[in-house]
Design a protein around this motif. Structure first.
Motif, PDB file in Angstrom:
ATOM      1  N   THR A  49      77.968  23.604  64.657  1.00 32.84           N
ATOM      2  CA  THR A  49      78.050  22.229  65.155  1.00 32.84           C
ATOM      3  C   THR A  49      77.198  21.301  64.302  1.00 32.84           C
ATOM      4  O   THR A  49      76.022  21.574  64.072  1.00 32.84           O
ATOM      5  CB  THR A  49      77.580  22.145  66.618  1.00 32.84           C
ATOM      6  OG1 THR A  49      78.380  23.008  67.419  1.00 32.84           O
ATOM      7  CG2 THR A  49      77.695  20.719  67.144  1.00 32.84           C
ATOM      8  N   ARG A  50      77.788  20.218  63.850  1.00 36.27           N
ATOM      9  CA  ARG A  50      77.051  19.190  63.134  1.00 36.27           C
ATOM     10  C   ARG A  50      76.414  18.266  64.166  1.00 36.27           C
ATOM     11  O   ARG A  50      77.089  17.671  64.994  1.00 36.27           O
ATOM     12  CB  ARG A  50      78.009  18.400  62.230  1.00 36.27           C
ATOM     13  CG  ARG A  50      77.451  17.147  61.633  1.00 36.27           C
ATOM     14  CD  ARG A  50      78.576  16.418  60.904  1.00 36.27           C
ATOM     15  NE  ARG A  50      78.237  15.041  60.678  1.00 36.27           N
ATOM     16  CZ  ARG A  50      78.450  14.067  61.547  1.00 36.27           C
ATOM     17  NH1 ARG A  50      78.979  14.330  62.709  1.00 36.27           N
ATOM     18  NH2 ARG A  50      78.121  12.829  61.252  1.00 36.27           N
ATOM     19  N   LEU A  51      75.091  18.153  64.101  1.00 38.30           N
ATOM     20  CA  LEU A  51      74.365  17.328  65.054  1.00 38.30           C
ATOM     21  C   LEU A  51      74.561  15.847  64.746  1.00 38.30           C
ATOM     22  O   LEU A  51      74.928  15.470  63.641  1.00 38.30           O
ATOM     23  CB  LEU A  51      72.870  17.676  65.031  1.00 38.30           C
ATOM     24  CG  LEU A  51      72.524  19.134  65.367  1.00 38.30           C
ATOM     25  CD1 LEU A  51      71.030  19.359  65.201  1.00 38.30           C
ATOM     26  CD2 LEU A  51      72.967  19.495  66.770  1.00 38.30           C
ATOM     27  N   ASN A  56      76.913  10.350  57.783  1.00 37.00           N
ATOM     28  CA  ASN A  56      78.147  10.713  58.471  1.00 37.00           C
ATOM     29  C   ASN A  56      78.958  11.690  57.628  1.00 37.00           C
ATOM     30  O   ASN A  56      80.092  11.421  57.253  1.00 37.00           O
ATOM     31  CB  ASN A  56      78.963   9.457  58.782  1.00 37.00           C
ATOM     32  CG  ASN A  56      80.003   9.728  59.853  1.00 37.00           C
ATOM     33  OD1 ASN A  56      79.872  10.664  60.627  1.00 37.00           O
ATOM     34  ND2 ASN A  56      81.023   8.903  59.897  1.00 37.00           N
ATOM     35  N   SER A  57      78.331  12.826  57.299  1.00 28.17           N
ATOM     36  CA  SER A  57      78.992  13.819  56.454  1.00 28.17           C
ATOM     37  C   SER A  57      78.489  15.212  56.806  1.00 28.17           C
ATOM     38  O   SER A  57      77.536  15.379  57.558  1.00 28.17           O
ATOM     39  CB  SER A  57      78.735  13.517  54.976  1.00 28.17           C
ATOM     40  OG  SER A  57      77.340  13.581  54.700  1.00 28.17           O
ATOM     41  N   VAL A  75      82.510  22.347  64.560  1.00 29.88           N
ATOM     42  CA  VAL A  75      82.518  21.101  65.333  1.00 29.88           C
ATOM     43  C   VAL A  75      81.801  20.035  64.509  1.00 29.88           C
ATOM     44  O   VAL A  75      80.586  20.110  64.314  1.00 29.88           O
ATOM     45  CB  VAL A  75      81.818  21.282  66.697  1.00 29.88           C
ATOM     46  CG1 VAL A  75      81.844  19.984  67.489  1.00 29.88           C
ATOM     47  CG2 VAL A  75      82.484  22.410  67.485  1.00 29.88           C
ATOM     48  N   LEU A  76      82.556  19.039  64.014  1.00 31.77           N
ATOM     49  CA  LEU A  76      81.992  18.073  63.071  1.00 31.77           C
ATOM     50  C   LEU A  76      81.494  16.791  63.728  1.00 31.77           C
ATOM     51  O   LEU A  76      80.861  15.969  63.064  1.00 31.77           O
ATOM     52  CB  LEU A  76      83.022  17.729  61.993  1.00 31.77           C
ATOM     53  CG  LEU A  76      83.554  18.916  61.175  1.00 31.77           C
ATOM     54  CD1 LEU A  76      84.343  18.411  59.980  1.00 31.77           C
ATOM     55  CD2 LEU A  76      82.425  19.822  60.718  1.00 31.77           C
ATOM     56  N   ASN A  77      81.787  16.593  65.003  1.00 29.69           N
ATOM     57  CA  ASN A  77      81.265  15.434  65.738  1.00 29.69           C
ATOM     58  C   ASN A  77      81.477  14.122  65.002  1.00 29.69           C
ATOM     59  O   ASN A  77      80.555  13.324  64.804  1.00 29.69           O
ATOM     60  CB  ASN A  77      79.770  15.626  66.043  1.00 29.69           C
ATOM     61  CG  ASN A  77      79.546  16.505  67.254  1.00 29.69           C
ATOM     62  OD1 ASN A  77      80.368  16.569  68.153  1.00 29.69           O
ATOM     63  ND2 ASN A  77      78.426  17.209  67.266  1.00 29.69           N
ATOM     64  N   GLY A  78      82.703  13.887  64.553  1.00 28.61           N
ATOM     65  CA  GLY A  78      83.053  12.590  63.983  1.00 28.61           C
ATOM     66  C   GLY A  78      82.730  12.412  62.521  1.00 28.61           C
ATOM     67  O   GLY A  78      82.852  11.299  61.991  1.00 28.61           O
ATOM     68  N   ALA A  79      82.324  13.452  61.815  1.00 21.77           N
ATOM     69  CA  ALA A  79      82.055  13.310  60.380  1.00 21.77           C
ATOM     70  C   ALA A  79      83.311  12.833  59.663  1.00 21.77           C
ATOM     71  O   ALA A  79      84.395  13.365  59.863  1.00 21.77           O
ATOM     72  CB  ALA A  79      81.600  14.637  59.793  1.00 21.77           C
ATOM     73  N   SER A  99      89.759  18.583  63.038  1.00 19.88           N
ATOM     74  CA  SER A  99      89.125  17.277  62.823  1.00 19.88           C
ATOM     75  C   SER A  99      90.086  16.389  62.031  1.00 19.88           C
ATOM     76  O   SER A  99      89.906  16.169  60.828  1.00 19.88           O
ATOM     77  CB  SER A  99      87.798  17.463  62.076  1.00 19.88           C
ATOM     78  OG  SER A  99      87.053  16.284  62.062  1.00 19.88           O
ATOM     79  N   PRO A 100      91.131  15.878  62.679  1.00 20.31           N
ATOM     80  CA  PRO A 100      92.208  15.181  61.962  1.00 20.31           C
ATOM     81  C   PRO A 100      91.805  13.859  61.330  1.00 20.31           C
ATOM     82  O   PRO A 100      92.592  13.287  60.569  1.00 20.31           O
ATOM     83  CB  PRO A 100      93.270  14.962  63.053  1.00 20.31           C
ATOM     84  CG  PRO A 100      92.544  15.070  64.349  1.00 20.31           C
ATOM     85  CD  PRO A 100      91.436  16.023  64.119  1.00 20.31           C
ATOM     86  N   THR A 101      90.601  13.344  61.590  1.00 23.69           N
ATOM     87  CA  THR A 101      90.151  12.114  60.934  1.00 23.69           C
ATOM     88  C   THR A 101      89.156  12.399  59.804  1.00 23.69           C
ATOM     89  O   THR A 101      88.615  11.465  59.209  1.00 23.69           O
ATOM     90  CB  THR A 101      89.496  11.169  61.949  1.00 23.69           C
ATOM     91  OG1 THR A 101      88.346  11.802  62.522  1.00 23.69           O
ATOM     92  CG2 THR A 101      90.471  10.791  63.053  1.00 23.69           C
TER      93      THR A 101
END
Length: 259
Positions: A49-51, A56-57, A75-79, A99-101
């Protein structure tokens, strides 16, 4: 190992052999390789999991000579960007990256001549907005991408979009890559695209499904799944031993037969 939190630039060091962790939290501001596999195979089988907080990477890579196997959920949490920047990294086992975005980049953003080798294998499922081979590295870096199994869903695969000309090899040996197109926007020193049993599945109509990229057909063949889409390949396909297979109802148009 149980739960691990990595929040410093030294990253996670795997001394050798096979190591596993139930879960690993990676600090969002971490701007270095998060795993140094000195030798052998280092396997992270749990959730990575990316905290939140910081840049933002997300960066995965290997500074050692071993292989980093990511076989759990990522789990990239919006990266917005995920980078595999050096060494040998495998999304294997039952790895999931949904993470489709997020743009997935294979190649370093800092000056290094260390080669990078990324594989998707086994039952791994990778969903990203795009995959680009080549980063903003100011040095030439040998880049190898292997689609050996599992599935990859991406709007495009850019076989070279790097800042510095580098040698690129892309092997589609197994699994299914669902893409809108496969192209290149940069100028590599060399580019080898090998179609050897992996399926290229069209996610949309395309007049340039292989955009300016010639390909070599291996003994396991070139396999295209058009779904219900109409796609055109204007590039040269070389090699006849493995043949070419097209499946489903859409139309596949070739510039000419494989030679």
């Amino acid at each position: 190992m149980g739960h691990i939190v990595v929040n410093n630039a030294s990253g996670l060091v795997i001394a050798g052999g096979v190591a596993s962790a139930a879960s690993v939290d990676i600090g969002q501001s971490l701007n270095a390789d998060f795993a140094n596999v000195a030798s052998g195979a280092g396997t992270l089988s749990g959730t990575v999991t990316r905290l939140t907080g910081g840049a933002n990477s997300y960066v995965a890579g290997v500074a050692g000579t071993g292989t980093l196997v990511l076989s759990g959920q990522q789990v990239l949490n919006g990266a917005t960007v995920a980078t595999v920047d050096r060494g040998v990294v495998v999304y294997g086992g039952s790895a999931q990256l949904n993470s489709p975005t997020t743009k997935l980049i294979e190649g370093s953003s800092t000056a290094t001549t260390s080669a990078v080798n990324l594989s998707i294998a086994d039952a791994a499922q990778i969903v990203v907005s795009s995959l680009t081979l080549g980063g903003t590295n100011t040095s030439a870096q040998a880049i190898t991408f292997n689609m050996n199994g599992g599935s990859l869903t991406a709007g495009t695969i850019n076989l070279f979009g790097g800042a510095t000309a580098s040698a690129v090899v892309a092997n589609f040996n197994g699994g299914v890559a669902t893409i809108g197109s496969l192209t290149k926007t940069g100028t590599p020193t060399s580019l080898a695209l090998n179609l050897n049993g992996g399926v290229l599945q069209a996610s949309a109509n395309s007049s340039s499904f292989l955009g300016g990229v010639n390909a070599t057909i291996g003994t396991n063949g070139a396999k295209f799944d058009t779904q219900a889409n109409n796609v055109t390949i204007g590039s040269t396909l070389t090699g006849t031993t493995g043949g070419l297979t097209k499946s489903r109802v859409g139309t596949l148009t070739l510039a000419g037969p494989p030679s």
